[in-house]
Design a protein around this motif. Structure first.
Motif, PDB file in Angstrom:
ATOM      1  N   GLU A 214      38.801  -8.152 -10.175  1.00  0.00           N
ATOM      2  CA  GLU A 214      37.912  -9.067  -9.459  1.00  0.00           C
ATOM      3  C   GLU A 214      38.284  -9.192  -7.981  1.00  0.00           C
ATOM      4  OE1 GLU A 214      37.772 -12.703 -11.702  1.00  0.00           O
ATOM      5  OE2 GLU A 214      36.989 -11.713 -13.488  1.00  0.00           O
TER       6      GLU A 214
ATOM      7  N   PRO B  81      33.112 -12.208 -10.773  1.00  0.00           N
ATOM      8  CA  PRO B  81      32.147 -12.564 -11.823  1.00  0.00           C
ATOM      9  C   PRO B  81      30.684 -12.542 -11.383  1.00  0.00           C
ATOM     10  CG  PRO B  81      34.063 -13.964 -11.980  1.00  0.00           C
ATOM     11  CD  PRO B  81      34.244 -13.159 -10.728  1.00  0.00           C
ATOM     12  N   ASN B  82      30.398 -12.989 -10.153  1.00  0.00           N
ATOM     13  CA  ASN B  82      29.016 -13.027  -9.681  1.00  0.00           C
ATOM     14  C   ASN B  82      28.696 -11.895  -8.697  1.00  0.00           C
ATOM     15  OD1 ASN B  82      28.352 -15.367 -11.176  1.00  0.00           O
ATOM     16  ND2 ASN B  82      29.295 -16.660  -9.612  1.00  0.00           N
TER      17      ASN B  82
ATOM     18  N   THR C 214      27.822  -7.919  -7.439  1.00  0.00           N
ATOM     19  CA  THR C 214      26.821  -6.937  -7.863  1.00  0.00           C
ATOM     20  C   THR C 214      27.198  -5.538  -7.390  1.00  0.00           C
ATOM     21  OG1 THR C 214      25.457  -7.373  -5.879  1.00  0.00           O
ATOM     22  CG2 THR C 214      24.890  -8.572  -7.917  1.00  0.00           C
TER      23      THR C 214
ATOM     24  N   LYS D 156      24.166  -6.567 -12.009  1.00  0.00           N
ATOM     25  CA  LYS D 156      25.269  -7.534 -12.044  1.00  0.00           C
ATOM     26  C   LYS D 156      26.013  -7.377 -13.364  1.00  0.00           C
ATOM     27  CE  LYS D 156      22.138 -11.310 -13.478  1.00  0.00           C
ATOM     28  NZ  LYS D 156      21.689 -12.692 -13.158  1.00  0.00           N
ATOM     29  N   LYS D 157      27.193  -8.004 -13.463  1.00  0.00           N
ATOM     30  CA  LYS D 157      28.089  -7.746 -14.576  1.00  0.00           C
ATOM     31  C   LYS D 157      27.515  -8.173 -15.930  1.00  0.00           C
ATOM     32  CE  LYS D 157      32.558  -8.164 -13.867  1.00  0.00           C
ATOM     33  NZ  LYS D 157      33.910  -8.631 -13.450  1.00  0.00           N
TER      34      LYS D 157
ATOM     35  N   ALA E 145      25.424 -14.038 -14.940  1.00  0.00           N
ATOM     36  CA  ALA E 145      26.055 -14.086 -13.611  1.00  0.00           C
ATOM     37  C   ALA E 145      25.042 -14.540 -12.557  1.00  0.00           C
ATOM     38  CB  ALA E 145      26.609 -12.713 -13.250  1.00  0.00           C
ATOM     39  N   LYS E 146      25.508 -15.264 -11.560  1.00  0.00           N
ATOM     40  CA  LYS E 146      24.629 -15.796 -10.516  1.00  0.00           C
ATOM     41  C   LYS E 146      24.865 -15.002  -9.229  1.00  0.00           C
ATOM     42  CE  LYS E 146      24.592 -20.410 -12.550  1.00  0.00           C
ATOM     43  NZ  LYS E 146      23.274 -20.206 -13.187  1.00  0.00           N
ATOM     44  N   GLN E 147      24.084 -13.957  -9.072  1.00  0.00           N
ATOM     45  CA  GLN E 147      24.271 -13.047  -7.946  1.00  0.00           C
ATOM     46  C   GLN E 147      23.806 -13.659  -6.623  1.00  0.00           C
ATOM     47  OE1 GLN E 147      21.827 -12.835 -10.132  1.00  0.00           O
ATOM     48  NE2 GLN E 147      19.932 -12.212  -9.130  1.00  0.00           N
TER      49      GLN E 147
END
Length: 261
Positions: free
Chosen positions: A31, A90-91, A93, A148-149, A153-155
């Motif tokens: 990450e 986590p978020n 792209t 996105k993962k 997730a909130k890109q």
């Protein structure tokens, strides 16, 4: 990042690493990045010909662009894409560019690994080279996958900026209208090749749009196949941090590092 890998070029905002992209990425911590742009080998160096500046030229770009067969090509894409999943926040792209020679393998790998596809961008090239065989349509676009993962997730997506800003000669983007998934951006101009030519160099306008669309100032950006350093140039121009990897010392030192300096 691990101390096992030392950058071949470094500033306060840029780090360039020379080596096999899988080995270099393996040395980075989980990450570490907010955004990844990848322009992997298209595997189209098959001894054919294409048109460049009105002249027939070989499509061969180097050993790195030769196909090793369907299964080996797919295995490679699955490996580096899996590493990208580990390295993205986590978020974060990922953007992957390619032609029909490679993009479907990349798309398959993304879906197989559980990524969530956001868009399939068609990069339309108004100045694309003609088709020499005259037996098929002129290839005038490349595909760029944005993912996105996972679905929750909130890109980052800078919607209002994309909608209200001016986007040069892109006749598809209408003023104060939503940006569509087809982008009209010409191929790399000669003015961006001052320090040398890379066979798959992307135009700065393309990378600027990607970075401005899906990252924030101060974000960390990775390009695992950085070539001529265009992703890095767009990153530092818009106040992001950049890490690039390439296995060709000449491209890194003769083109990328000079452009980024």
């Amino acid at each position: 990042m691990s101390n096992k890998q030392k950058p071949i070029f470094s500033t306060n905002k840029v780090k360039l690493f020379l080596g096999d992209t899988l080995e270099v990425m393996a040395s980075f911590k989980n990450e570490s990045f907010d955004l990844i742009f990848a322009d992997p080998p298209y595997n189209l160096s098959n001894d054919g010909f294409t048109c460049q500046s009105g002249i027939a030229v070989s499509v061969n770009k180097g050993k790195w662009d030769k196909s090793r067969g369907f299964n080996e090509d797919l295995k490679f894409h699955e490996q580096w894409i899996a590493e990208c999943h580990r390295l993205l926040k986590p978020n974060g792209t990922i953007w992957i560019s390619g032609t029909y020679h490679s993009i479907y393998l990349c798309g398959y790998a993304l879906q197989k690994q559980g990524w969530h596809l956001l868009n399939d961008i068609a990069w339309f090239k108004p100045n694309a080279s003609p088709n020499l065989s005259c037996r098929m349509f002129t290839a005038s676009h490349e595909s760029i996958l944005w993912a996105k993962k996972n679905k929750s997730a909130k890109q980052t997506f800078n919607y209002e900026y994309l909608k209200s800003s001016e986007w040069g000669k892109d006749f598809i983007k209408k003023p104060n209208k939503q940006m569509r998934s087809v982008w009209a951006i010409s191929s790399t101009p000669q003015s961006e090749k001052t320090f040398g030519k890379h066979p798959t160099q992307k135009p700065l306008a393309l990378l600027e749009r990607i970075i401005l669309a899906s990252s924030k100032k101060g974000d960390s950006i990775l390009d695992p196949f950085c070539g001529s350093g265009t992703t890095g140039l767009a990153s530092i121009k818009h106040d992001r941090k950049f890490t690039g990897i390439d296995n060709d010392k000449k491209f890194l030192l003769d083109i990328s590092s000079k452009r980024l300096s």
